[in-house]
Structures are given as structure tokens and as C-alpha cells.
Write a protein that holds these residues in place. Structure first.
Motif, PDB file in Angstrom:
ATOM      1  N   ASN A 212       0.830  -1.196   0.000  1.00 50.01           N
ATOM      2  CA  ASN A 212       0.000   0.000   0.000  1.00 50.01           C
ATOM      3  C   ASN A 212       0.866   1.249   0.000  1.00 50.01           C
ATOM      4  O   ASN A 212       1.863   1.327   0.726  1.00 50.01           O
ATOM      5  CB  ASN A 212      -0.893   0.035   1.245  1.00 50.01           C
ATOM      6  N   GLN A 213       0.481   2.232  -0.808  1.00 54.22           N
ATOM      7  CA  GLN A 213       1.181   3.514  -0.793  1.00 54.22           C
ATOM      8  C   GLN A 213       1.075   4.168   0.582  1.00 54.22           C
ATOM      9  O   GLN A 213       1.993   4.838   1.039  1.00 54.22           O
ATOM     10  CB  GLN A 213       0.593   4.460  -1.851  1.00 54.22           C
ATOM     11  N   SER A 214      -0.032   3.956   1.251  1.00 54.84           N
ATOM     12  CA  SER A 214      -0.313   4.666   2.496  1.00 54.84           C
ATOM     13  C   SER A 214       0.546   4.212   3.671  1.00 54.84           C
ATOM     14  O   SER A 214       1.011   5.031   4.460  1.00 54.84           O
ATOM     15  CB  SER A 214      -1.792   4.515   2.856  1.00 54.84           C
ATOM     16  N   GLY A 216       2.807   1.071   3.433  1.00 49.00           N
ATOM     17  CA  GLY A 216       3.869   0.125   3.104  1.00 49.00           C
ATOM     18  C   GLY A 216       3.548  -1.323   3.414  1.00 49.00           C
ATOM     19  O   GLY A 216       4.422  -2.190   3.285  1.00 49.00           O
ATOM     20  N   TYR A 255      -4.396   4.038 -14.222  1.00 54.62           N
ATOM     21  CA  TYR A 255      -3.884   4.720 -13.031  1.00 54.62           C
ATOM     22  C   TYR A 255      -4.761   4.454 -11.808  1.00 54.62           C
ATOM     23  O   TYR A 255      -4.250   4.181 -10.710  1.00 54.62           O
ATOM     24  CB  TYR A 255      -3.798   6.223 -13.306  1.00 54.62           C
ATOM     25  N   TYR A 258      -3.895   1.185  -9.985  1.00 57.51           N
ATOM     26  CA  TYR A 258      -2.637   0.942  -9.279  1.00 57.51           C
ATOM     27  C   TYR A 258      -2.221   2.079  -8.362  1.00 57.51           C
ATOM     28  O   TYR A 258      -1.252   1.949  -7.593  1.00 57.51           O
ATOM     29  CB  TYR A 258      -1.502   0.652 -10.271  1.00 57.51           C
ATOM     30  N   LYS A 259      -2.952   3.197  -8.379  1.00 54.12           N
ATOM     31  CA  LYS A 259      -2.502   4.390  -7.660  1.00 54.12           C
ATOM     32  C   LYS A 259      -2.364   4.174  -6.155  1.00 54.12           C
ATOM     33  O   LYS A 259      -1.589   4.883  -5.493  1.00 54.12           O
ATOM     34  CB  LYS A 259      -3.451   5.558  -7.915  1.00 54.12           C
ATOM     35  N   ASP A 260      -3.077   3.233  -5.603  1.00 49.23           N
ATOM     36  CA  ASP A 260      -3.019   2.993  -4.164  1.00 49.23           C
ATOM     37  C   ASP A 260      -1.879   2.068  -3.762  1.00 49.23           C
ATOM     38  O   ASP A 260      -1.689   1.800  -2.567  1.00 49.23           O
ATOM     39  CB  ASP A 260      -4.336   2.384  -3.679  1.00 49.23           C
ATOM     40  N   TYR A 261      -1.106   1.582  -4.753  1.00 50.29           N
ATOM     41  CA  TYR A 261      -0.090   0.571  -4.461  1.00 50.29           C
ATOM     42  C   TYR A 261       1.282   0.976  -5.006  1.00 50.29           C
ATOM     43  O   TYR A 261       1.388   1.761  -5.946  1.00 50.29           O
ATOM     44  CB  TYR A 261      -0.498  -0.788  -5.064  1.00 50.29           C
ATOM     45  N   LYS A 262       2.279   0.416  -4.403  1.00 55.20           N
ATOM     46  CA  LYS A 262       3.653   0.575  -4.870  1.00 55.20           C
ATOM     47  C   LYS A 262       4.216  -0.814  -5.136  1.00 55.20           C
ATOM     48  O   LYS A 262       4.005  -1.730  -4.331  1.00 55.20           O
ATOM     49  CB  LYS A 262       4.495   1.297  -3.812  1.00 55.20           C
TER      50      LYS A 262
END
Length: 614
Positions: A212-214, A216, A255, A258-262
């Protein structure tokens, strides 16, 4: 004159989650510059059509009789191919009409039974390396791919990982079908989906490099690895499985998906969890990774997997990765890269991996890994095998549910002949089905008053040949198999220079990504630049009017390309002039309109890209 262009194409490769699909060549990994060493690269051998014929699978070698036998049965890139058949190349041989989920299940059962009988072992693990769903026929896609997950359950797959297509409808939606939850109101599910049974696949999903981007953390409680205890008599050992997704995910899906993930670096992530497993007493490690690789008939193995393993062994020389089950590039692979064996079983259920390993109970390490890839033979080639009845029942039920919509006739073709797609590109990377698609997008945009000069699509979004019935009918199912994603078509304003840049971007990665075009033609030639071997020389409209660098033009593209998908950055953030609905509906409507106008659909001449020698 352009055979040298075609020679650069290894095969086809799958990629964009909502749109991409098979590419022409396995891409180079982005981290290649960070890999100072080059591991030995030795091709494996797959000369037999069935594991029952494999000489080394007839008995347990004497030197391994005190070790623990472990079998890995693997697939990749099923893509909802419940009924899909086609030719499959494995090693030096091509098998005709391979595939279907029911026959795949039967061959997996045969392979497991053989292993149990010969090795006297129940240590079999069925694993899947991503893209279980997405870019699929109607008997999967119209049912939100739950039919595919049900088939995988009947095939007893225990461990899976994420590919890019698991993000096609958003990862929460994939998690829903993985766990068998009913659709929520926010998903806008069709009545077909609402009425379909919902139950868990009972597959353990592992993925180590999607966070998660938020915060990790790995999403949805998925684990980065799993540890399985294997036994033989009174002896025990542990085998670890690490799941990996491709780090190129942001260029392969929309986008919003996948924007919520890294997505973390593949090699660094494998190294991290290999050490964690080692500290837990695991010395035998299997990686299941949605990263591409290919072994050519000449025995050359190339692709991101090779670069990943080079980097892994550079930063973690003592790693214990003995087997790497690959996916994503839809190609055959069997090789040993350094100390790691690599396999990939093509795609859509046409082949499977059967790997016999032996683990030392003393060291816990793999002492032998014997990998092979086998075809899912057609009924004609192997009439002694019938499809697994439980899987066949899932497929039949799915067919019955979707057939009324699938079989609806929507129009006519000029001749009762299939209009072929990306598996039949010419030397300039054009195909007939792809050009019919963009012709339709251009026509429908102008029909609806959204003035457009040109249309372009990434060929990965053109997923199939356009099948035509013997009476020249085209059905809804045939049309949507070509354009299954439902991506939004947008008309954007571009300068001639931006259009030229987009066309040139086809050539900066060995035509890994390329376009189908309508409304324009262009010539290209050799550039003398190894990084981009070809360049556009001139561009014209269909009527011969030159396209000028500072002129402005309206171009129909899908929202995937508008976000810079497939690394076509020239399209990114161009000004939107209007939208014309989804690519699926547009293609269906085009076939209807052409039929109503008395001009049935026909394959165009493939002359829109012209190579001009120096």
C-alpha cells in the motif's frame, strides 16, 4: 525488405491490465544496468509430450533415495481460458489445438498420480504465477471471472500470486472473487454476476513486492511467502514459496487501478525474503513471479527474469532460490540461470510445468531440480484422455449462462473467413483485426459528432482474431473477444510532432509495444541508433495530405494510452476533446453499422506502415 524488422520479434507478450496483451518481445528489465555479473545460461530440454514418457520420471535415482521428493505443478497466464485452444510451441515442437481447462486438469492429475506412484510421495504443490483472470473470453469475463476461479478451485491450485490483470477491475474486485464474496452495490454487477454462485477459491495468495502507498503494508492481508513442510518417511524439511508481481505494473494498467499501491524491485524483494526464510530454517525456495522470460528454439533464454536473477545473485550470492516459475510473457521457457531453474508454461492453459525436486533432510537444500514443460494435448492428439468432469461442469455451466448473449448475431463479414489479429502480424507489425478495430473507432467518433482525424490503439488491447461463422455472421461474443476490456475511448488533440513521437516510441524497445493506426499512413527507415533502430520519415492522411509538425489533429485513443500506458508517453495528458464510450461497445456498434450500410466488415490491406530502406 523488412524481414530484419520481423526478426526482432521473439513472440507475443501479455501485459496491460485493461488493455495490453501480448507483446512482440520480452522486455529488458529496468535494473539491468545494476547487474555487474552475468550468470551461466543453459537451456533445458523438453522432447516429450507427456511426463509419463519422460525417462528421468520413471524412477527415483539411487543417489536421491534418502532425500525428500517434492513436485511443483505450475501454470501462468490462464486469462480465463476455460475453453481456449490453439497451437503451442514447446522446445523444438509445435502441438496443434492444445488447451482447455478441463483437459489441463486431467493432465495435472495424471502428472501428480505419476509422481505419487514413482516417488511414493504426496509432496505435490500446484502453483500459479499470475494473470489468472483478465483479457478473457465471455464465459469468464461476463461472470466477473468467478467461473475461472471456480475452475482453479476444482483443479486444486494451492498457491497463487498477482499478475497485472488481477488489477483490471481493481484489486478489491479480484480479492472479492478470490474469496467468493458477493458483489457489492458499488460494483454495478450485472444480473449474470449477481446470480452466479459465490464461493472461495481456497487458494493462498502470496505477493511480496506489492504494498500500500499509504502504509507500506501488503494489501488485503496477503502474505509475502508461505512455508510448506514436506515429508518422506520420518524425514522432514521445509520449502518456501515467494510471490512476485512485475514492477512494470504502472505501465500495464489504468492509473486508478494501481494508484493505491507501490511495486517494489523484484530482485531486492526476493533477496529480502530469501534471507527471512533462511533464518526460519528454509533452505529450498521457489519463486512464483509474474515476470517474463523466453527460451527460443535455438536454446537462447532472454527476458527480465534473466536480469532479475543476475541482480539477485549479485546482491545475495548465497540465496537458495532453486526454482523460478515465471509468467507474463506468454512464452515457453526452460533454462538454468546460474543455480536457478526457470520455467514458463506459455499461456491460456495450453501447457503446464512439471518439476520434480529432491530436498536433503540434512541440509534442507534442493539437491536436484528436474523441470519440464508439457502441452495440454488436444483430443485428436491424445484421445485416451478426457477432460476432468468437475472442471468440465464448471465450464458447461458458465457457457449455459452466457450463451444467449454470446451467440447473438450482430452483423456480417464480407467473406466467411476469420479476420486475423496479433498472432498474424505482418513484417511492419500490422494485423487485420487491429486495423478493423481502429477503423471502427475512427468511424464511430465521427458518426457521433466528435470530429476525429485518426485513431490509434495499443495492439495488446486487441485480444483475439475476429471469428466469422461459415455463413459470414459475426456474433457479439466474437466481437467482444477482440475488444473485451471496456476501456473508455477519448478523442484528444495532438500536434503532428506529438503524433510522430508516439509512432517513434514503437521502436524504442524493439517493438515490444506497437500501435494499430487508422486515418494515416507513414514511412519509416533505419535510424542508426541501437536504442531506437527505426524512425519515422514522413506521415500523411489517407488522402495523401502531409501531416505537419505544428498542425493540430484529433486522435481517438483509449484511456490506457492517455495515461502513458505501454510507455507511450507522447499521448500522456493530451487535451481531451470528447469521449465516445467504451472500446467494446464501439466495436460492436461499428460491425452493426457496417452491416446496416451494406458494407460488411472485411480485412483491410496492411499497408499503413511502410519501411523505406536507406
Amino acid at each position: 525488405m523488412v524481414n530484419h524488422v520481423k526478426g526482432k520479434v521473439l513472440s507475443l507478450l501479455s501485459v496491460p491490465a485493461i488493455l495490453l496483451g501480448l507483446m512482440s518481445v520480452v522486455p529488458a528489465a529496468t535494473e539491468a544496468a545494476d547487474t555487474p555479473q552475468t550468470l551461466t545460461n543453459v537451456a533445458g530440454s523438453d522432447d516429450y509430450a507427456k511426463p509419463g514418457l519422460q525417462p528421468e520420471f520413471q524412477t527415483v535415482p539411487k543417489k536421491y533415495r534418502n532425500d525428500i521428493p517434492v513436485q511443483i505443478l505450475g501454470i501462468n497466464d490462464l486469462h480465463g481460458g476455460l475453453s481456449t485452444t490453439g497451437d503451442v510451441g514447446i522446445g523444438q515442437k509445435t502441438y496443434k489445438g492444445a488447451g482447455t481447462a478441463a483437459r489441463l486438469a486431467s493432465y495435472l492429475d495424471q502428472a501428480q498420480n505419476q509422481f505419487k506412484a514413482v516417488a511414493n510421495s504426496n509432496n505435490t504443490f500446484r502453483v500459479e504465477a499470475g494473470d489468472m483472470v483478465g483479457a478473457a473470453p465471455a464465459n469468464s469475463s461476463l461472470l466477473a471471472h468467478e467461473s475461472t476461479m471456480h475452475a482453479l478451485k476444482e483443479m486444486r491450485f494451492q498457491i497463487g500470486t498477482l499478475g497485472n490483470h488481477e488489477f483490471d477491475r481493481g484489486l478489491p474486485e479480484f480479492n472479492r472473487i478470490l474469496n467468493g464474496n458477493a458483489p457489492t452495490a458499488s460494483t454495478n454487477a450485472s444480473q449474470l454476476v449477481k446470480d452466479y454462485p459465490h464461493y472461495s477459491t481456497n487458494m493462498q495468495l502470496i505477493v511480496a513486492n506489492v504494498v500500500n502507498q499509504s502504509n507500506g503494508q501488503i494489501p488485503f492481508g496477503y502474505k509475502p511467502y508461505t512455508i510448506k513442510t514436506v515429508k518422506a518417511g520420518n524425514e522432514k524439511a521445509k520449502v518456501g514459496f515467494i510471490g512476485i508481481d512485475t514492477s512494470t505494473l504502472p505501465s500495464l494498467t489504468l492509473y486508478d487501478n494501481y494508484k493505491d499501491y507501490k511495486v517494489l524491485d523484484e530482485a531486492e524483494t526476493i533477496a529480502k525474503y530469501d534471507k527471512i526464510l533462511n533464518n526460519k530454517g528454509v533452505k529450498a525456495v521457489v519463486v512464483m513471479a509474474h515476470t517474463g522470460v523466453a527460451t527460443s528454439p535455438q536454446g537462447q533464454t532472454t527476458g527480465p527474469v534473466v536480469d532479475i536473477l543476475n541482480k539477485l545473485n549479485s546482491i545475495d550470492p548465497s540465496n537458495h532460490v532453486g526454482l523460478y516459475v515465471a509468467g507474463h510473457s506468454h512464452q515457453y521457457a526452460n533454462a538454468k540461470i546460474g543455480k536457478t531453474h526457470v520455467v514458463q508454461a506459455v499461456y491460456t492453459g495450453k501447457a503446464y510445468d512439471d518439476v520434480w525436486t529432491y530436498v536433503s533432510p540434512k541440509s534442507g537444500k534442493f539437491v536436484s531440480v528436474a523441470p519440464h514443460v508439457y502441452p495440454v494435448l488436444s483430443q485428436a492428439d491424445d484421445p485416451t484422455v478426457s477432460g476432468n468432469p468437475n472442471v468440465a461442469a464448471v465450464v458447461k455451466d458458465a457457457d449455459n449462462r452466457v450463451d444467449p448473449q454470446v451467440n447473438q448475431v450482430i452483423g456480417k463479414a464480407a467473406t466467411p473467413e476469420t479476420i486475423t489479429g496479433r498472432l498474424h502480424n505482418n513484417s511492419t507489425m500490422e494485423n487485420a483485426a487491429g486495423e478493423v478495430v481502429v477503423d471502427g473507432q475512427l468511424y464511430e467518433a465521427n458518426k457521433h459528432g466528435v470530429q476525429a482525424d485518426f485513431a490509434m490503439t495499443n495492439t495488446g488491447g486487441v485480444r483475439a482474431d475476429l471469428e466469422v461463422n461459415e455463413n459470414a455472421d459475426i456474433t457479439w461474443g466474437a466481437a467482444t473477444a477482440v475488444q473485451p476490456f471496456g476501456n473508455i475511448l477519448q478523442v484528444v488533440k495532438m500536434t503532428g510532432k506529438q503524433i510522430e513521437d508516439a509512432l517513434n516510441q514503437q521502436y524504442d524497445q524493439n517493438q515490444q509495444y506497437y500501435l494499430q493506426i487508422a486515418g494515416l499512413k507513414y514511412t519509416y527507415t533505419d535510424s542508426g541508433d541501437a536504442n531506437q533502430p527505426f524512425k519515422v520519415v514522413s506521415m500523411t492522411k489517407d488522402d495523401g495530405t502531409p501531416i505537419t509538425p505544428d498542425g493540430t489533429y484529433n486522435v481517438v485513443i483509449n484511456d490506457f494510452l492517455h495515461g502513458g500506458g505501454d510507455d507511450f508517453t507522447a499521448f500522456k495528458d493530451t487535451a481531451i476533446q470528447g469521449s465516445i464510450g467504451t472500446d467494446t461497445d464501439t466495436f460492436v456498434n461499428y460491425i452493426k453499422d457496417m452491416t446496416a450500410a451494406g458494407t460488411p466488415v472485411q480485412a483491410p490491406q496492411l499497408d499503413r506502415k511502410v519501411y523505406q530502406g536507406n
